[in-house]
Each structure stands twice: as structure tokens, then as C-alpha cells.
Design an enzyme around this catalytic site. Sequence first.
Site: not given
Ligand code: AGP
Length: 612
Positions: A2, A74, A98-99, A485, A489, A492, A508, A607
Site C-alpha cells: 500500500c 495492495w 499501510n500495514g 536469480e 527474474k 517474476e 538428482h 516493490k
Molecule cells: C526481486 O526482483 C524482488 N522484487 C524481490 O525478490 C525483492 O528482492 C525482495 O522482496 C526483497 O526486497 P528488499 O531487497 O527490499 O528487502
Amino acid sequence: MCGIVGGVAERNIINILIEGLKRLEYRGYDSAGVALINQGQVLRERRVGKVVNLEHAVNEANIEGSLGIAHTRWATHGKPTENNAHPHISGTVAVVHNGIIENYQELKDNLESLGYVFTSQTDTEVVAHLINDALKSTSSLLTAVQQVVPQLKGAYALGIVHTDHPDELITVREGSPLVIGVGIGENFISSDQLALLPITNRFIYLEEGDIARLTRSSIEVFVEGQLVQRPVKELDATVSTVSKGEYKHYMLKEIYEQPEAIQQTISQALNSNALRADFLAEAVADFKSIQQIQIIACGTSYHAGMIAKYWFEQLIDLPCQVEIASEFRYRTPVIVNHTLYICISQSGETADTLAALRDTQQRALAKNLNIVTMTICNVATSSMVRETKHSLLTLAGPEIGVASTKAFTTQLAALMLLVLKIGQVKQSIAVEKMTTIITDLWHTPKVILDTLQQNKDILRLSELFVEKQHCLFLGRGTEFPIALEGALKLKEISYIHAEGYAAGELKHGPLALVDNDMPVVILAPQDDMLDKLKSNMEEVQARGGELFVFADENSGIKGKDRQHVVHIPSISPILAPIVYSIPVQLLSYHVAVLRGTDVDQPRNLAKSVTVE
Ligand code: AGP
């Protein structure tokens, strides 16, 4: 997560609120709303979907006002519907939040027994009713809020307005970020200063437990009813640092910003061939005392931690554990004396990492253990930076795309600087070795620039992924976390199911997945594991898998039938994970664009993950 924007001004602030919400879009959300106080009325509009839907509604309704609050939601409690969107109203008090209010059900039951009718499924609505109820015994909005806050359990930031108080905006910070933007004859609040950059660069960063009362000409901050002083800080960031410029997406811009971002991050620590004496000087005594490292992080930041583990153990012989914060915080891990606890986080506000840190600190205190805490973070003013003893900033500049790119590679650069510093303090790294790594670090931005030149070839490869349902990423050593990673990506932002594996694990289990239709991405720098990796590639090809290989230009790996190769400029193996992040970022980006997904704000994601 949020996002909150609010303000009290002399002028009509509806456009400022809407523009602010747009600047918070990167946080991820599913609905948006606004409430203005005007001539004794609450004028509210809420819409499901993008802020632009709300903007149209606001234009149509032609609402205006000089006091108001706005929100991007959100969903946590209740679906993304108009009724669940904020602001929530009780009587003529309006609230954005927010929260999470953890004890909302108990509060709701009580409020219902008093006759309050709930129109949403959210936890937030209890706050609006509680304030409305408290206003029966006080005419002060501030006092009412101060009475309600102790009843709330959880983590939250609030913005509150009321028709009887047309000159004031009340705000609360308890576990969720909130800043005050200081203007001239007007003041604002937001979950993130980026939302307010077009209006001011002067900010007050509220602390946990702060309740503030903003009027057009004053800002008062209270802790447990007592007035306290909070400094006003000026920020360097400008509006242009958070615009897309010539790029189609923030993510692409941020991928291309990596040479500069890494240059910035290493420049704070390095002279031409040595660490600067002032780099982390305040932490030297603590570094001498530590005997091991525990890294705590989530998502991409966790992958950075995994790579650092290889570096700490291989380069300076220091034991290092890495754990996902959401697991660490709940499994009662043993807190060990003389451990350096490192939080890695782009935002510095991630709820699980912050909770793991706080829990560790409390338990260490209770047992009288001597631990050291540190944050590696991209936001200097974040909660984590403030709550750990030491911090090391990644100077990547604001990262807006939900998919982390430049924050990740600058985390890696910062972690290598930290490895060198601790190695130097403990005399566990030879001077020549350190000089070589520093020379290679200085060279890294140029190697990344050259790697970015391969963009067209990577775009061509990405065309072959558009129809795929699944994908495997394989790497060995420090390329294993890059495989994880790369998979993160791709899933995501393109919504293709992807898995990352240590290539040695292939037989395995995951080898069973390989068939004609399975793309397998291989990360092949010129390191000691290259021959073993080539055997893994043979295993995939023998089962009909199609290989997409990012290989060192000197690796001898060439393109052939069902083996597509993009050559990556040579880099020392130790720093290869920084460089090999670039092709997996570009691949995911192009696949997502070709599949038409929302690259910068992928569905269901946020984010800054400020709730667990
Ligand atoms: C990565 O592309 C993400 N959006 C996500 O995994 C992110 O790295 C994670 O939520 C941790 O966030 P932070 O680095 O702000 O703690």
C-alpha cells in the site's frame, strides 16, 4: 505494498495527490482511492485497478480540496474491490492505512456490538470506527488518535482527516514507513519521499511510535503524548532520477544504469588500488571481534547473500550462513556470540528482514550476547539502516521497477567491499590478492558496458522463449545463485515457470524435466568448474534439451544445433556473478516485453514488501 499520500495546503491538492499515487505505483497495488475535506464534507472516490481509473473518476466528479488523503491498496484482508479500497470512512473521519492491524477481528467484534456497521472486509475500517468513537469524548482529532493507537496491534502507517478539522492532517508511524514532506505554507505525508519530490526535497523521517499533526504552517510530532523534535533533512534526489527518460520501462533504464551505479558504490570505498582508510572505519573494532557471519534477506537480496557466502569463506576464511528472513524469524535460531548479523535489503523496509533483525537483537540482549549488526541497503533513511549498528549503502539511486536489477549488482559490489574490509582487518587476505580484486572491481563497470552491447543477441534468443511454459537455469559455484536469480527474474516479470539449479544437482532430479520443449539457460564463466559444466550441458543435449548459453568469450563454447551462445566479455571468476547478472536480466526483460506483461509492475507483486 500500500502507498499513502496526503496533504494540507492553501491550494487545491487533488492533482498532487493523484500524481503522488502515480509515483507510488511501483510499490504494487490493486486499487486506489482519495478523500478530500471540502466545506464540511468528505468527498471520496475509489476505483479498482490503476491510478488512471481513479484519475478519470476524480475528473468526472470534479472534486477538489486543500486537505486530503489518498491511497494505493495492495490487498491483504479482503479482495481488491471498490468497497475494500481506502480511504475508509466512519461518520466524517477518513482513514488511509499501510500495514496490518493484527487484532482487527477482536476490535471489529467489539465495534459491532456498539452498533458500528462495517462496509468492507478490511482490517483498516476498524481504525476509522475507533477514531469516530473516540471523538465522542474529545473534540480533538489528535487526542482521539492518541487514544486509539495503543489499542492497535501490528505494523501500520496511517493518514487521518475529519470534516470538523479542516486545517489538520494526523499521521501515525508504527512499523510501516512514513515521511513528512515540508513545504512552504503546506505540508504533506507519504509512504515514500519519491511521491513528494515534485513538491519538496525537505523531509522529516518519522520514527516508530510517532504521531504527527500537520497544519498548513506547522508540524508537531508526539511520542506518548509528549512533543518531540525531529530534524528536517534535505534530499539530493531530483525528479529526473525517478523518471524513465528515453527508456520504455524503468527496468530497462535500471539495467543500463548498472555500470554507473557500481562505479558509485565502489568509489565510496576504494582508492586506485586499495581500500580507503575511512571506509567503514567506525566498524573496525567490531570486525576484529567477530568470528562468523549470518546473513538475513529475502528474494533477490537473499541471492546476493548466497554469493557473499562463497566470498567470505573462500577469500577470507570466515564462516558465513545465509537464510531467508521469513524462515529465520520464526525458527528460533541459536544466536551465537561474536556473530556479525548482516541484513541485505534494497528498500530497508522488508517486513520479514526487519522482524528477523529486531528479534535477533532482542534475544541477544536478553542473553547478554555480544553480536554486531549491519545493513547493506539502497535507502539511507530506511528502518534497517537506522536500527543496525553499521551500514553500507549501495549507491544505485532509486530503483522503481519491481524486479530488482541495479540494486542487486550494487549489493554484490558492496558485499565484496565488505569481504575485503573484514579480510584486511583480520589480516586474512594477502595484500596482492586484495589489490588484484580491487583492480578487477574498477574494471567491472566497463565489462558490464561491453556485456550490454550483447543486448541485440539476447533479444534474438528471447524470441525463442515467448511460447514456453517452463525454463531451467543452471550454474555452478557463485553462478548457482545467479541461476536462482535468473529464474526469479523470468517468473517474476514474464510469468513463465522457471527454476534455478546448481548444475551438479541435475541428475538428482531436474534432468527428468528435460525434453525437446525445455529451454535450459547455462551460465558459463571461465572458472575452475567450466569443464564440469560442459559435461552438464552434454547431459541436457543428450536428452533433447535446447541450450541457451551465456559463456565467457574464451570458453571455447560455440553455437550449434539447439545450442545458442551469447559470448560475455572475460571477467575474473570471482566477480563473474556481477557480470552474469546482466544477460539474465536482459533475457527476462525481453521475454516479458514480447509476452506483453506489465514489466515494471508485475501482477500480485510489490516493490517494498512492508507486510509479511
Ligand atoms: C526481486 O526482483 C524482488 N522484487 C524481490 O525478490 C525483492 O528482492 C525482495 O522482496 C526483497 O526486497 P528488499 O531487497 O527490499 O528487502
